[in-house]
Write a protein that holds these residues in place. Sequence first.
Motif, PDB file in Angstrom:
ATOM      1  N   MET A  48      14.858   9.385 169.752  1.00 31.98           N
ATOM      2  CA  MET A  48      13.684  10.213 169.555  1.00 31.98           C
ATOM      3  C   MET A  48      13.976  11.616 170.064  1.00 31.98           C
ATOM      4  SD  MET A  48       9.886   9.878 171.179  1.00 31.98           S
ATOM      5  CE  MET A  48       9.167   8.782 170.022  1.00 31.98           C
ATOM      6  N   ASP A  49      13.572  12.612 169.316  1.00 32.55           N
ATOM      7  CA  ASP A  49      13.788  14.005 169.659  1.00 32.55           C
ATOM      8  C   ASP A  49      12.659  14.481 170.573  1.00 32.55           C
ATOM      9  OD1 ASP A  49      14.476  16.659 169.768  1.00 32.55           O
ATOM     10  OD2 ASP A  49      13.791  17.116 167.738  1.00 32.55           O
ATOM     11  N   ASP A  50      12.981  14.788 171.844  1.00 39.65           N
ATOM     12  CA  ASP A  50      11.973  15.217 172.817  1.00 39.65           C
ATOM     13  C   ASP A  50      11.422  16.613 172.553  1.00 39.65           C
ATOM     14  OD1 ASP A  50      12.016  12.863 174.151  1.00 39.65           O
ATOM     15  OD2 ASP A  50      13.204  13.567 175.853  1.00 39.65           O
ATOM     16  N   SER A  51      12.040  17.389 171.689  1.00 37.67           N
ATOM     17  CA  SER A  51      11.582  18.756 171.457  1.00 37.67           C
ATOM     18  C   SER A  51      10.234  18.798 170.735  1.00 37.67           C
ATOM     19  CB  SER A  51      12.618  19.544 170.657  1.00 37.67           C
ATOM     20  OG  SER A  51      12.787  18.961 169.372  1.00 37.67           O
ATOM     21  N   ASN A  52       9.868  17.747 170.017  1.00 37.08           N
ATOM     22  CA  ASN A  52       8.586  17.712 169.312  1.00 37.08           C
ATOM     23  C   ASN A  52       7.489  17.018 170.105  1.00 37.08           C
ATOM     24  OD1 ASN A  52       9.562  19.043 167.075  1.00 37.08           O
ATOM     25  ND2 ASN A  52      10.245  17.152 166.094  1.00 37.08           N
ATOM     26  N   ILE A  53       7.794  16.599 171.334  1.00 31.84           N
ATOM     27  CA  ILE A  53       6.817  15.892 172.161  1.00 31.84           C
ATOM     28  C   ILE A  53       6.106  16.904 173.050  1.00 31.84           C
ATOM     29  CG2 ILE A  53       6.500  14.211 174.004  1.00 31.84           C
ATOM     30  CD1 ILE A  53       8.883  12.698 172.884  1.00 31.84           C
ATOM     31  N   SER A  54       4.792  16.897 172.989  1.00 31.61           N
ATOM     32  CA  SER A  54       3.993  17.750 173.846  1.00 31.61           C
ATOM     33  C   SER A  54       3.940  17.104 175.230  1.00 31.61           C
ATOM     34  CB  SER A  54       2.589  17.886 173.264  1.00 31.61           C
ATOM     35  OG  SER A  54       1.768  18.591 174.147  1.00 31.61           O
ATOM     36  N   LYS A  55       4.288  17.843 176.251  1.00 33.87           N
ATOM     37  CA  LYS A  55       4.283  17.305 177.606  1.00 33.87           C
ATOM     38  C   LYS A  55       2.953  17.616 178.277  1.00 33.87           C
ATOM     39  CE  LYS A  55       9.221  17.297 178.328  1.00 33.87           C
ATOM     40  NZ  LYS A  55       9.739  17.751 177.064  1.00 33.87           N
ATOM     41  N   ILE A  56       2.331  16.583 178.810  1.00 34.78           N
ATOM     42  CA  ILE A  56       1.084  16.717 179.553  1.00 34.78           C
ATOM     43  C   ILE A  56       1.443  16.587 181.022  1.00 34.78           C
ATOM     44  CG2 ILE A  56      -1.170  15.700 180.008  1.00 34.78           C
ATOM     45  CD1 ILE A  56      -1.156  14.767 177.065  1.00 34.78           C
ATOM     46  N   ILE A  57       1.206  17.649 181.776  1.00 33.72           N
ATOM     47  CA  ILE A  57       1.589  17.657 183.192  1.00 33.72           C
ATOM     48  C   ILE A  57       0.418  17.141 184.019  1.00 33.72           C
ATOM     49  CG2 ILE A  57       2.342  19.076 185.127  1.00 33.72           C
ATOM     50  CD1 ILE A  57       3.533  21.004 183.001  1.00 33.72           C
ATOM     51  N   LEU A  58       0.618  16.002 184.649  1.00 36.45           N
ATOM     52  CA  LEU A  58      -0.411  15.418 185.497  1.00 36.45           C
ATOM     53  C   LEU A  58      -0.569  16.242 186.772  1.00 36.45           C
ATOM     54  CD1 LEU A  58       0.657  11.699 185.097  1.00 36.45           C
ATOM     55  CD2 LEU A  58      -1.335  12.808 184.055  1.00 36.45           C
ATOM     56  N   ALA A  59      -1.808  16.473 187.159  1.00 40.11           N
ATOM     57  CA  ALA A  59      -2.086  17.267 188.358  1.00 40.11           C
ATOM     58  C   ALA A  59      -1.667  16.515 189.614  1.00 40.11           C
ATOM     59  CB  ALA A  59      -3.568  17.591 188.422  1.00 40.11           C
ATOM     60  N   LYS A  60      -1.160  17.253 190.579  1.00 42.42           N
ATOM     61  CA  LYS A  60      -0.817  16.680 191.876  1.00 42.42           C
ATOM     62  C   LYS A  60      -2.100  16.287 192.601  1.00 42.42           C
ATOM     63  CE  LYS A  60       3.060  19.794 192.692  1.00 42.42           C
ATOM     64  NZ  LYS A  60       3.555  20.872 193.553  1.00 42.42           N
ATOM     65  N   TRP A  61      -2.016  15.258 193.450  1.00 38.47           N
ATOM     66  CA  TRP A  61      -3.171  14.870 194.256  1.00 38.47           C
ATOM     67  C   TRP A  61      -3.618  16.035 195.136  1.00 38.47           C
ATOM     68  CZ3 TRP A  61      -5.941  10.861 192.994  1.00 38.47           C
ATOM     69  CH2 TRP A  61      -5.349   9.737 192.422  1.00 38.47           C
ATOM     70  N   SER A  62      -2.672  16.807 195.660  1.00 39.73           N
ATOM     71  CA  SER A  62      -3.031  17.927 196.541  1.00 39.73           C
ATOM     72  C   SER A  62      -3.809  19.000 195.787  1.00 39.73           C
ATOM     73  CB  SER A  62      -1.787  18.525 197.199  1.00 39.73           C
ATOM     74  OG  SER A  62      -0.864  18.973 196.218  1.00 39.73           O
ATOM     75  N   ASP A  63      -3.430  19.300 194.551  1.00 39.95           N
ATOM     76  CA  ASP A  63      -4.168  20.280 193.744  1.00 39.95           C
ATOM     77  C   ASP A  63      -5.566  19.764 193.416  1.00 39.95           C
ATOM     78  OD1 ASP A  63      -2.004  21.987 193.772  1.00 39.95           O
ATOM     79  OD2 ASP A  63      -1.325  21.467 191.746  1.00 39.95           O
ATOM     80  N   ARG A  64      -5.655  18.481 193.134  1.00 37.72           N
ATOM     81  CA  ARG A  64      -6.952  17.880 192.844  1.00 37.72           C
ATOM     82  C   ARG A  64      -7.852  17.938 194.078  1.00 37.72           C
ATOM     83  NH1 ARG A  64      -5.941  12.337 189.648  1.00 37.72           N
ATOM     84  NH2 ARG A  64      -8.218  12.373 189.705  1.00 37.72           N
ATOM     85  N   PHE A  65      -7.272  17.688 195.257  1.00 39.42           N
ATOM     86  CA  PHE A  65      -8.050  17.760 196.486  1.00 39.42           C
ATOM     87  C   PHE A  65      -8.567  19.176 196.716  1.00 39.42           C
ATOM     88  CE2 PHE A  65      -8.257  18.838 201.001  1.00 39.42           C
ATOM     89  CZ  PHE A  65      -9.305  18.012 201.392  1.00 39.42           C
ATOM     90  N   LEU A  66      -7.708  20.176 196.512  1.00 38.12           N
ATOM     91  CA  LEU A  66      -8.139  21.565 196.708  1.00 38.12           C
ATOM     92  C   LEU A  66      -9.244  21.943 195.729  1.00 38.12           C
ATOM     93  CD1 LEU A  66      -4.737  23.340 197.440  1.00 38.12           C
ATOM     94  CD2 LEU A  66      -6.610  22.893 199.045  1.00 38.12           C
ATOM     95  N   ALA A  67      -9.142  21.496 194.480  1.00 31.45           N
ATOM     96  CA  ALA A  67     -10.201  21.748 193.493  1.00 31.45           C
ATOM     97  C   ALA A  67     -11.502  21.090 193.948  1.00 31.45           C
ATOM     98  CB  ALA A  67      -9.782  21.225 192.120  1.00 31.45           C
ATOM     99  N   TRP A  68     -11.416  19.849 194.428  1.00 35.57           N
ATOM    100  CA  TRP A  68     -12.599  19.148 194.931  1.00 35.57           C
ATOM    101  C   TRP A  68     -13.185  19.884 196.137  1.00 35.57           C
ATOM    102  CZ3 TRP A  68     -13.482  17.149 199.763  1.00 35.57           C
ATOM    103  CH2 TRP A  68     -14.683  16.437 199.911  1.00 35.57           C
ATOM    104  N   LEU A  69     -12.328  20.358 197.039  1.00 28.73           N
ATOM    105  CA  LEU A  69     -12.793  21.053 198.236  1.00 28.73           C
ATOM    106  C   LEU A  69     -13.540  22.339 197.860  1.00 28.73           C
ATOM    107  CD1 LEU A  69     -12.803  20.993 201.332  1.00 28.73           C
ATOM    108  CD2 LEU A  69     -10.628  22.235 201.284  1.00 28.73           C
ATOM    109  N   ILE A  70     -13.040  23.067 196.893  1.00 28.19           N
ATOM    110  CA  ILE A  70     -13.727  24.276 196.409  1.00 28.19           C
ATOM    111  C   ILE A  70     -15.102  23.890 195.860  1.00 28.19           C
ATOM    112  CG2 ILE A  70     -13.694  26.076 194.618  1.00 28.19           C
ATOM    113  CD1 ILE A  70     -10.538  26.011 194.998  1.00 28.19           C
ATOM    114  N   ASP A  71     -15.143  22.863 195.005  1.00 34.20           N
ATOM    115  CA  ASP A  71     -16.423  22.396 194.461  1.00 34.20           C
ATOM    116  C   ASP A  71     -17.357  21.939 195.578  1.00 34.20           C
ATOM    117  OD1 ASP A  71     -15.627  22.873 191.841  1.00 34.20           O
ATOM    118  OD2 ASP A  71     -14.927  20.814 191.534  1.00 34.20           O
TER     119      ASP A  71
END
Length: 157
Positions: free
Chosen positions: A1-24
């Motif tokens: 399979m050719d990876d160049s045609n695959i869209s990569k979805i970058i999962l958020a880090k737990w730390s980034d999610r925590f900071l977003a939650w803390l701001i909210d």
Amino acid sequence: MDDSNISKIILAKWSDRFLAWLIDFMIISLISTIIFLGIFGTINYEFGEGFWAENSQYIPTSIIFFAYWIVLEYKTGQSIGKKIMNLKIIDINGNEPSFKGIIISSFGKAFLLPFDLALGWIITNEKRQRIFNRLGDTVIIKIKISEEKSESRYIKD
């Protein structure tokens, strides 16, 4: 399979999610304090006796959080915290999440976050989902502009 045609979805880090939650959390806590101060003239208010008295500040504030996340994440895919942290909620197929998925995910973080998060870490999967993210078929991603949208593959940030 050719990876160049695959869209990569970058999962958020737990730390980034925590900071977003803390701001909210800081934003909604300030707003709810102002609202309840305006209504009751104090931030030390109680509704009834027993369970209701002990949780009189937790429950109304959680309802405000619940509504906040439902409205913003359904309309834009982002709360203010997520926007600042360049995060977004999507469904597990990389599309806009359903209203039902947003409600389920928001319920977990508004009312049961410690339980939701702890079980998510214990029973974690490759998509870094809290339990209520799994139940709502949602994931939190790091926003990155993709050149082509085709097949998706999850990778960790």
